[in-house]
Design a protein around this motif. Sequence first.
Motif: not given
Length: 345
Positions: A35, A40-44
């Motif tokens: 990460t 991580d795109e989901e968590e920005g």
Amino acid sequence: MNRNKLILSITGGVIGVAVLASAFFAWSAYSSKVTALVGDEEEGVDGLDNVQDKVRQFSSKPIYPCLQSVKALESNATVVAEWKTDAYKLASRGDRVYKPVTPAQFKTEIVADAKRIAAMPGAVNGVFVKPGFAFGPFKDFVAEGKMPAEADLPRLQRQWDDVITLVEILHNAGAVELVEVGYKVAKAEVQPEDQDVGKKKKKKKIQPKAAKKQVEAKKSACDVQSYTIQFRAKPDALVKALNAFATDERFITVESMSFNRGPTDQLAAALGLSKKADEASSSGSRRRGRRGAVQLEEPKKEGEGKNGIVTDPLLDDPLVITLTLSVVDFGSLAEDTKESKEEKK
């Protein structure tokens, strides 16, 4: 279960739990590392690799993102602003302001100017214009004795001053005759809302800043007047006139130009183009002649030899030239006059 089996079972369980715990921590550490590197795109979360890619992109651009670049941009902006101010002063150095006059005073002025232009030396019996030349759209005031409307005086003053300026430039450049003068009427732009009659008009909300910009744009709009002038001049006089228009303090642009050699063209006559035209027009009469007739060759004239045809451009008649020109007034003096009036108040 005896004591040894119990000890082995407990020991095996503890070892299994320790293995599972170590595997979880290892997986968690690996996931955190991935990460941190990839993101991580989901968590920005932007990973290290993404950040480094962005830095490389910014670094490879012509302007490097640093304080020195910001200072350079500010310095360039200042230079451009100064250049814009100097260019506006240079372009608007020929702006003019006309004093208020009455219709009678304006008529007296244009009649005097028309007589002065008509008396200039030229190729029409020694003068610049033919008898009865009335300056096109100003014919009503110059020749027919009509009075201009008081509401039209500002526009007429500007247009007459432009026409006199253009005509004097042409005469000083060597033009021999002023044939015709006119001005192009600007077409009114039809707004889309005016075309849709009977339809509901949508009202757009204009922000205060946008409205202010629109008002400033309207105030700073240049006054452009277009004219068409036909005159007779030699080629060298045409070149001088075009150079004079380009260098005059008044902002003058040549929109279009056309010219012809008039009724007599020595080069066309020497090349036999006029003869070919006559032959083409009389081809019908030739067809009615006797077939097989022998045509005798015309004897060559002196001066028409192996070296071809020689003509002297200085002996040609002046060209008939039509120019479409635009004269721009930037309104700089009008703004200064308004400011001075406000200061006096």
